[in-house]
Design a protein around this motif. Sequence first.
Motif: not given
Length: 215
Positions: A2-7
Amino acid sequence: MKPQAFDRSKHVYKNDAFAELVKDAVRFFNGTPIYSLPPSESFLGTGVYALYYTGNNPLYQRYAELNRLSYNYPIYVGKAVPKGWRQARSSDSELTQSHELNGRLREHSRSIKVGADILLEDFMCRFVIFEAESSDMISTIEAALIKLNRPLWNVAMDGFGNHDPGSGRYGQAKSDWDVIHEGRMWANKCNGTHSEKNVIFAKIQAHLTSLGSSS
C-alpha cells in the motif's frame, strides 16, 4: 504494498560531514599558490580554478583595489572536468589524467589576449586539482566558490567561458562578455540580438556596488 502517505521529511538528505568537506575544500582552494595566467609550466589534471584582475581598466577598478594586497576576489570561477565525465561520470585517475585544467586556463588566456580593453598580464589565477574519486566534487566546489564570491563574469556578465558554437549555430546572440570585450572571431559570427552596452554596463556597476558594500 500500500502506498504510504507523503512525508517530505523522508526525502530530505542532510549530512553535516558533507558540508564540512565542502568548506574544507574551499579553505584549501583559497590557500593555493597564485600564478600568472596562464601558468608558465604545463601540468596534468582536472579541477576548479579562479581568475583575478589587477589591471587599470576603469570598469574593473574595484577588483584591482580589492586584490591589491591579497587575491580574495575572483572575477571568474570555472571548472575543468575529466573527458567523458558528462556521459560516463568517469573520475580522473592516474591512468586517465589529461591536461583539461591546464588547457582551460590557456583557452581563457587566448580569449583575454584578443579581447578589447583588457590585458593578459593583468590577470592571475589559482586552482585545485581533484584526482580519482575526488574529481566527482568538481562541480560542487565550483558552485560553492561562485556562491561565496559572486564573481562578476559568472553572475552579472555572461559569456566569458563560452565556446565556439560551431557551424549552423551562429543564430544565437553574442554574449555580454563578447559585446564589451570584442575580439573573439567566432563570437563575431553570432548574429542574434545581443544586449546593448549601456544595459551591460548598468549590470556591472550594480554588481560592483554590491561587491563594495560587502567588503
